[in-house]
Design an enzyme around this catalytic site. Structure first.
Site, PDB file in Angstrom:
ATOM      1  NE  ARG A  45      -0.821  -0.829   4.882  1.00 13.80           N
ATOM      2  CZ  ARG A  45      -1.386  -1.379   5.938  1.00 13.80           C
ATOM      3  NH1 ARG A  45      -2.861  -1.607   5.583  1.00 13.80           N
ATOM      4  NH2 ARG A  45      -0.803  -1.756   6.905  1.00 13.80           N
ATOM      5  CD  GLU A  56      -1.736   2.394   6.332  1.00 13.88           C
ATOM      6  OE1 GLU A  56      -0.596   1.925   6.541  1.00 13.88           O
ATOM      7  OE2 GLU A  56      -2.637   1.910   6.427  1.00 13.88           O
ATOM      8  CD  GLN A 140     -10.293  -2.379  14.141  1.00  9.24           C
ATOM      9  OE1 GLN A 140     -10.437  -3.309  13.280  1.00  9.24           O
ATOM     10  NE2 GLN A 140     -10.215  -1.190  14.043  1.00  9.24           N
ATOM     11  CG  ASP A 228      -1.054  -1.648  11.492  1.00  9.89           C
ATOM     12  OD1 ASP A 228      -0.399  -0.646  12.203  1.00  9.89           O
ATOM     13  OD2 ASP A 228      -2.254  -1.340  11.393  1.00  9.89           O
ATOM     14  CE  LYS A 232       0.047   1.346  15.011  1.00 14.96           C
ATOM     15  NZ  LYS A 232      -0.834   0.313  14.300  1.00 14.96           N
TER      16      LYS A 232
HETATM   17  N1  NAD Z   1      -3.667  -5.605  10.646  1.00 13.46           N
HETATM   18  C1  NAD Z   1      -4.827  -5.135  10.172  1.00 13.46           C
HETATM   19  O1  NAD Z   1      -5.391  -5.704   9.329  1.00 13.46           O
HETATM   20  C2  NAD Z   1      -5.270  -4.186  11.070  1.00 13.46           C
HETATM   21  C3  NAD Z   1      -6.749  -3.749  10.799  1.00 13.46           C
HETATM   22  C4  NAD Z   1      -7.130  -2.644  11.493  1.00 13.46           C
HETATM   23  C5  NAD Z   1      -6.442  -2.274  12.659  1.00 13.46           C
HETATM   24  N2  NAD Z   1      -5.175  -2.559  12.891  1.00 13.46           N
HETATM   25  C6  NAD Z   1      -4.401  -2.044  14.060  1.00 13.46           C
HETATM   26  O2  NAD Z   1      -4.944  -2.461  15.246  1.00 13.46           O
HETATM   27  C7  NAD Z   1      -4.607  -1.908  16.282  1.00 13.46           C
HETATM   28  C8  NAD Z   1      -6.119  -1.430  16.981  1.00 13.46           C
HETATM   29  O3  NAD Z   1      -6.731  -0.812  16.004  1.00 13.46           O
HETATM   30  P1  NAD Z   1      -8.336  -0.167  17.179  1.00 13.46           P
HETATM   31  O4  NAD Z   1      -8.929   0.460  16.096  1.00 13.46           O
HETATM   32  O5  NAD Z   1      -8.635  -1.128  17.952  1.00 13.46           O
HETATM   33  O6  NAD Z   1      -7.389   0.912  18.163  1.00 13.46           O
HETATM   34  P2  NAD Z   1      -7.940   1.642  19.372  1.00 13.46           P
HETATM   35  O7  NAD Z   1      -7.122   2.957  19.309  1.00 13.46           O
HETATM   36  O8  NAD Z   1      -9.550   1.717  19.282  1.00 13.46           O
HETATM   37  O9  NAD Z   1      -7.750   0.576  20.551  1.00 13.46           O
HETATM   38  C9  NAD Z   1      -6.154   0.200  20.738  1.00 13.46           C
HETATM   39  C10 NAD Z   1      -6.182  -0.002  22.117  1.00 13.46           C
HETATM   40  O10 NAD Z   1      -4.818  -0.517  22.582  1.00 13.46           O
HETATM   41  C11 NAD Z   1      -4.760  -0.250  23.778  1.00 13.46           C
HETATM   42  N3  NAD Z   1      -3.093  -0.167  24.257  1.00 13.46           N
HETATM   43  C12 NAD Z   1      -2.221   0.615  23.658  1.00 13.46           C
HETATM   44  N4  NAD Z   1      -0.976   0.414  24.099  1.00 13.46           N
HETATM   45  C13 NAD Z   1      -1.272  -0.785  24.833  1.00 13.46           C
HETATM   46  C14 NAD Z   1      -0.286  -1.616  25.533  1.00 13.46           C
HETATM   47  N5  NAD Z   1       1.230  -1.440  25.488  1.00 13.46           N
HETATM   48  N6  NAD Z   1      -0.842  -2.691  26.380  1.00 13.46           N
HETATM   49  C15 NAD Z   1      -2.327  -2.936  26.155  1.00 13.46           C
HETATM   50  N7  NAD Z   1      -3.139  -2.350  25.606  1.00 13.46           N
HETATM   51  C16 NAD Z   1      -2.677  -1.086  24.847  1.00 13.46           C
HETATM   52  C17 NAD Z   1      -5.116   1.039  23.999  1.00 13.46           C
HETATM   53  O11 NAD Z   1      -5.329   1.453  25.411  1.00 13.46           O
HETATM   54  C18 NAD Z   1      -6.355   0.922  23.113  1.00 13.46           C
HETATM   55  O12 NAD Z   1      -7.615   0.679  24.009  1.00 13.46           O
HETATM   56  C19 NAD Z   1      -4.161  -0.450  15.607  1.00 13.46           C
HETATM   57  O13 NAD Z   1      -2.772  -0.463  15.687  1.00 13.46           O
HETATM   58  C20 NAD Z   1      -4.431  -0.299  14.101  1.00 13.46           C
HETATM   59  O14 NAD Z   1      -3.492   0.066  13.324  1.00 13.46           O
HETATM   60  C21 NAD Z   1      -4.695  -3.570  12.131  1.00 13.46           C
END
Ligand code: NAD
Length: 372
Positions: A45, A56, A140, A228, A232
């Site tokens: 991407r 992205e 998520q 991702d 990060k």
């Molecule tokens: N691989 C994929 O296809 C894909 C798809 C969607 C999202 N993501 C990634 O998934 C992640 C979560 O997305 P989201 O929308 O739920 O975000 P979000 O911000 O709603 O939730 C993330 C949570 O992680 C918690 N957190 C942060 N650091 C932490 C730690 N050290 N220990 C425990 N908890 C911790 C936060 O308090 C928060 O509640 C993001 O990094 C996003 O980029 C990946």
């Protein structure tokens, strides 16, 4: 006309179909597209990085359809009461380039990510897996729980988040699912201990070490979703070096996945090879497997295809004039010049702000003029 699907349309679909049956069908669309891997035009991407996040574009196409998703990742957005991940998607006909679907994709991304995670786990986790640790209880997280319950029969979830309010929210949202046993853990270590599957889905723009090698037990499957982006990550490198690592599209994951910490020749296996039987998933019971997920355009393509099919079948969404269709396709100008309405419209003329606006000053389709 283009079908436009907004948040309330997706809510209607999820309510009518049920989140779990929907995720299962979506996983079948994703599997079907992974099985025809070589029919797709693939690229990593295009990511624009900023101090607080990333924006992205994720395109792919086969011989009939072209799809792309716009998506961001801004882990600090919650401070402004905004989502970390926000998205929309477009599906177009390859033959003409005409966009047939324009859709909300924030909820759909959560659904497709959960479907992909569970699909990968179905060929990687031990078949008798019953419990999952879930580290990161944000936007998520509930979707992941529902996918793993529906597709793998996981009924015990141990949840942990550095923000206790996020865990409160997850417990509240899933309290109606009586067959799920959800246990709140006091630390990552406590959540992970004895779990068959570990999902990491945290958001932090840093090289975090959510999981270290001492937490990993023989036979675990790790569904690493939150690392991702360059810089990060969620897994300590030692977790990866002693595991069988499965990725979506190697060229993209080398840049964005947890394996960015390892040498460029560290062995990985692409998911499509496992799904199509060309490579084994889990090779033996005590093996540790990692799905180093970053999210690949193909999964969005599958989700767009699914939306197109289900929205057509259920007549969901609104047909909108996203693209002009003049009677004479070479006479686009007529659509703006042939309409005296804008300049003469008394509402516009009386409002100097609207009249001077570059948007309304320029636009002149019969439809827009009729709004004023
Ligand atoms: N691989 C994929 O296809 C894909 C798809 C969607 C999202 N993501 C990634 O998934 C992640 C979560 O997305 P989201 O929308 O739920 O975000 P979000 O911000 O709603 O939730 C993330 C949570 O992680 C918690 N957190 C942060 N650091 C932490 C730690 N050290 N220990 C425990 N908890 C911790 C936060 O308090 C928060 O509640 C993001 O990094 C996003 O980029 C990946």
């Amino acid at each position: 006309m283009t079908r436009y699907i907004d948040v309330s349309d997706v809510r209607k679909l999820v309510t009518a179909i049920g989140a779990q049956p929907l995720i299962k069908t979506l996983a079948e669309y994703i599997r079907a597209d992974y099985l025809r891997w070589n029919e797709f035009e693939k690229s990593a991407r295009v990511a624009n990085h900023f101090p607080d996040g990333v924006i992205e574009l994720m395109p792919t196409s086969d011989s009939e359809l072209y799809g792309f998703k716009y998506v961001n990742g801004h882990p600090r957005n919650h401070r402004y009461n905004m989502l970390t991940v926000m998205a929309f998607g477009v599906l177009a006909e390859v033959d003409s380039g005409f966009p047939v679907l324009f859709s909300e994709f924030t909820i759909v991304t959560a659904l497709r990510t959960a479907a992909t995670s569970a699909l990968a786990a179905s060929v990687l986790a031990r078949p008798d897996s019953k419990s999952m640790a879930l580290i990161g209880n944000g936007a998520q997280s509930e979707f992941q729980v529902l996918a793993f319950q529906a597709m793998l029969g996981i009924d015990e979830i141990r949840v942990y988040d550095i923000d206790p309010l996020a865990t409160d929210k997850l417990l509240r949202n899933l309290s109606g699912f009586s067959k799920l046993k959800i246990v709140r853990a006091a630390s990552i270590g406590e959540a992970v201990r004895g779990a068959d599957i570990v999902t990491t889905i945290t958001a932090d723009k840093t090289n975090a070490t959510i999981l270290t090698a001492d937490m990993i037990e023989p036979g675990m499957h790790i569904n690493a979703v939150g690392g991702d982006c360059p810089g990060k990550t969620e897994l300590h490198r030692d977790v990866l070096t002693s595991a069988r690592v499965i990725v979506e599209f190697e060229a993209q994951t080398r840049i964005e996945g947890d394996i960015q910490q390892l040498a460029a020749d560290f062995p990985v296996v692409e998911l499509w090879r496992v799904l199509s039987g060309l490579a084994p998933g889990r090779e033996h019971r005590p093996q540790v497997t990692v799905f180093d997920s970053v999210g690949f355009a193909l999964e969005d393509f599958s989700a767009l295809r699914y939306l197109r099919d289900v929205a057509e079948a259920r007549d969901i969404g609104t047909m909108v004039e996203l693209i002009p269709t003049p009677t004479d396709p070479r006479d686009l100008y007529r659509l703006v010049a042939g309409n005296p309405g804008i300049a003469a419209n008394p509402v516009i003329a009386a409002n100097p702000v609207i009249a001077a606006s570059p948007v309304f000053g320029r636009a002149g389709s019969p439809k827009l003029a009729s709004v004023f």
